[in-house]
Write an enzyme that holds these catalytic residues in place. Structure first.
Site, PDB file in Angstrom:
ATOM      1  N   GLY A  36       0.835  -1.209   0.000  1.00  0.00           N
ATOM      2  CA  GLY A  36       0.000   0.000   0.000  1.00  0.00           C
ATOM      3  C   GLY A  36       0.866   1.255   0.000  1.00  0.00           C
ATOM      4  O   GLY A  36       0.640   2.186  -0.790  1.00  0.00           O
ATOM      5  N   HIS A  37       1.893   1.277   0.886  1.00  0.00           N
ATOM      6  CA  HIS A  37       2.796   2.435   0.917  1.00  0.00           C
ATOM      7  C   HIS A  37       3.547   2.561  -0.413  1.00  0.00           C
ATOM      8  O   HIS A  37       3.752   3.659  -0.925  1.00  0.00           O
ATOM      9  CB  HIS A  37       3.842   2.282   2.028  1.00  0.00           C
ATOM     10  CG  HIS A  37       3.272   2.220   3.412  1.00  0.00           C
ATOM     11  ND1 HIS A  37       3.383   1.109   4.216  1.00  0.00           N
ATOM     12  CD2 HIS A  37       2.602   3.135   4.136  1.00  0.00           C
ATOM     13  CE1 HIS A  37       2.803   1.348   5.374  1.00  0.00           C
ATOM     14  NE2 HIS A  37       2.315   2.565   5.360  1.00  0.00           N
ATOM     15  N   ASP A 152      -7.494   4.623   5.500  1.00  0.00           N
ATOM     16  CA  ASP A 152      -7.688   5.535   6.630  1.00  0.00           C
ATOM     17  C   ASP A 152      -8.550   6.709   6.158  1.00  0.00           C
ATOM     18  O   ASP A 152      -8.104   7.863   6.127  1.00  0.00           O
ATOM     19  CB  ASP A 152      -6.334   6.009   7.156  1.00  0.00           C
ATOM     20  CG  ASP A 152      -5.519   4.853   7.710  1.00  0.00           C
ATOM     21  OD1 ASP A 152      -5.991   4.200   8.650  1.00  0.00           O
ATOM     22  OD2 ASP A 152      -4.424   4.586   7.187  1.00  0.00           O
ATOM     23  N   SER A 188       0.210  -2.306   8.134  1.00  0.00           N
ATOM     24  CA  SER A 188       1.412  -2.747   8.856  1.00  0.00           C
ATOM     25  C   SER A 188       1.024  -3.682   9.996  1.00  0.00           C
ATOM     26  O   SER A 188       1.816  -4.519  10.421  1.00  0.00           O
ATOM     27  CB  SER A 188       2.155  -1.535   9.410  1.00  0.00           C
ATOM     28  OG  SER A 188       2.406  -0.625   8.366  1.00  0.00           O
ATOM     29  N   ARG A 189      -0.194  -3.536  10.491  1.00  0.00           N
ATOM     30  CA  ARG A 189      -0.642  -4.387  11.607  1.00  0.00           C
ATOM     31  C   ARG A 189      -0.868  -5.834  11.183  1.00  0.00           C
ATOM     32  O   ARG A 189      -0.892  -6.726  12.037  1.00  0.00           O
ATOM     33  CB  ARG A 189      -1.945  -3.844  12.198  1.00  0.00           C
ATOM     34  CG  ARG A 189      -1.770  -2.529  12.915  1.00  0.00           C
ATOM     35  CD  ARG A 189      -3.108  -1.923  13.258  1.00  0.00           C
ATOM     36  NE  ARG A 189      -2.966  -0.496  13.510  1.00  0.00           N
ATOM     37  CZ  ARG A 189      -2.748   0.044  14.691  1.00  0.00           C
ATOM     38  NH1 ARG A 189      -2.675  -0.723  15.746  1.00  0.00           N
ATOM     39  NH2 ARG A 189      -2.599   1.335  14.837  1.00  0.00           N
TER      40      ARG A 189
HETATM   41  O1  PAF Z   1      -1.305   6.892   8.350  1.00  0.00           O
HETATM   42  C1  PAF Z   1      -0.248   6.911   9.020  1.00  0.00           C
HETATM   43  O2  PAF Z   1       0.655   6.095   8.857  1.00  0.00           O
HETATM   44  C2  PAF Z   1      -0.083   7.983  10.091  1.00  0.00           C
HETATM   45  O3  PAF Z   1      -1.302   8.280  10.690  1.00  0.00           O
HETATM   46  C3  PAF Z   1       0.606   9.246   9.580  1.00  0.00           C
HETATM   47  C4  PAF Z   1      -0.226   9.940   8.512  1.00  0.00           C
HETATM   48  C5  PAF Z   1       1.979   8.915   9.009  1.00  0.00           C
HETATM   49  C6  PAF Z   1       0.799  10.229  10.731  1.00  0.00           C
HETATM   50  O4  PAF Z   1       1.570   9.687  11.739  1.00  0.00           O
END
Ligand code: PAF
Length: 295
Positions: A36-37, A152, A188-189
């Site tokens: 995802g990242h 999110d 990540s969880r």
């Molecule tokens: O989505 C996330 O990983 C966090 O909430 C973020 C946006 C990096 C802020 O700590």
């Protein structure tokens, strides 16, 4: 340009100053990078001359100390993955760099958008923590575009409100939720799930899909659609913390599903708290308008 890691705002500014004038894309993360990242980084790479990634496990947005302690920290692997996805610069500050002695400012977004869903469960401090750290990161990086995942969804709404209210000159880009083959939203969880729990967790996207199917078949009563999700989760003995349908923009309760609605849930699988959502759009079923919306 080969990837470079900086740990202070001063180093970050010095590295970015000569690169300004051409678009800078920014992907804020807490590390433990997954596909995802990487899809956010690739989108940033495609649309900007410079790509900055931040890795900072932000203590102020965690409610439970145990959750913060258990959060995976995998910087070396993250940097290798980020380099492969075309990242130019990694900002990986220490907690003391972000919150030096005497730090006393909180950015607090008010109203329904922080009071419902995650805000109701995790308390006001969660989104205060997110808004404050994102504001600090945006001010440090000063990107042209910042990229967030639609998993999110509430965070995206809160960040957009904050950026609009404070007049921070950045485009917030929301990208569709990245999912594994069985539909589980990447997080990540997920690495903390046992093999058995990972199998159980696959019921989460199935429950959302069942509600989408019911919606597509013409059911417009939010409570009935929420029950479809609950019933599906119950088949795997999962009892959600919430299943709610709210207006996709205001996050207020919605009775009329004639406009885009966010169907969001949070559920614990073993010790691991997972969230997911879909947007119900009349006539469009599975579209995610978040990525197109501006406050
Ligand atoms: O989505 C996330 O990983 C966090 O909430 C973020 C946006 C990096 C802020 O700590």
């Amino acid at each position: 340009m080969s990837i470079r890691i900086v740990r202070t705002v001063a180093e970050l500014r010095a590295a970015l100053d000569p690169l300004r004038g051409e678009p800078i894309g920014f992907v804020p993360t807490m590390g433990a990078l997954h596909e995802g990242h990487l899809s956010l980084l690739r989108a940033a790479r495609a649309e900007n001359a410079t790509v900055v990634l931040s890795i900072f496990v932000n203590p102020t947005q965690f409610g439970e100390a145990a959750d913060l302690a258990a959060y995976p920290r995998t910087e070396e692997a993250d940097v290798a993955l980020a380099a492969h996805a075309g990242t130019d610069l990694v900002f990986a500050p220490s907690p003391a760099e972000m919150y030096p002695e005497g730090f006393a400012t909180t950015v607090s977004v008010g109203g329904a958008i922080t009071e419902t869903l995650e805000g109701a469960l995790r308390g006001r401090s969660h989104f205060d923590g997110v808004a404050t750290v994102v504001a600090k990161l945006l001010l440090a990086v000063q990107p042209d575009r910042a990229y967030f995942g639609a998993k999110d969804a509430q965070q995206v709404v809160v960040v957009r409100r904050m950026v609009s209210d404070l007049g921070i000159p950045v485009e917030i880009v929301a990208r569709p939720t990245s999912r594994d083959d069985d539909g589980l939203a990447r997080s990540s969880r997920n690495t903390r799930l046992s093999v058995e729990e990972r199998h159980v967790a696959a019921v989460i996207p199935r429950s959302l899909r069942a509600a989408q199917d019911a919606f597509a078949s013409g059911i417009r009563d939010p409570h009935r659609l929420e029950s479809v999700v609950r019933d599906e989760l119950a088949t795997a003995a999962l009892d959600p913390e919430y299943v709610e349908i709210v207006d996709a923009d205001s996050l207020e309760p919605i009775a009329d599903l004639g406009r885009p609605a966010l169907l969001a849930l949070a559920v614990r699988v073993g010790e691991v708290r997972l969230i997911d959502n879909v947007v119900l759009v009349p006539g469009l079923d599975d579209r995610i308008p978040l990525e197109r919306r501006r406050p």
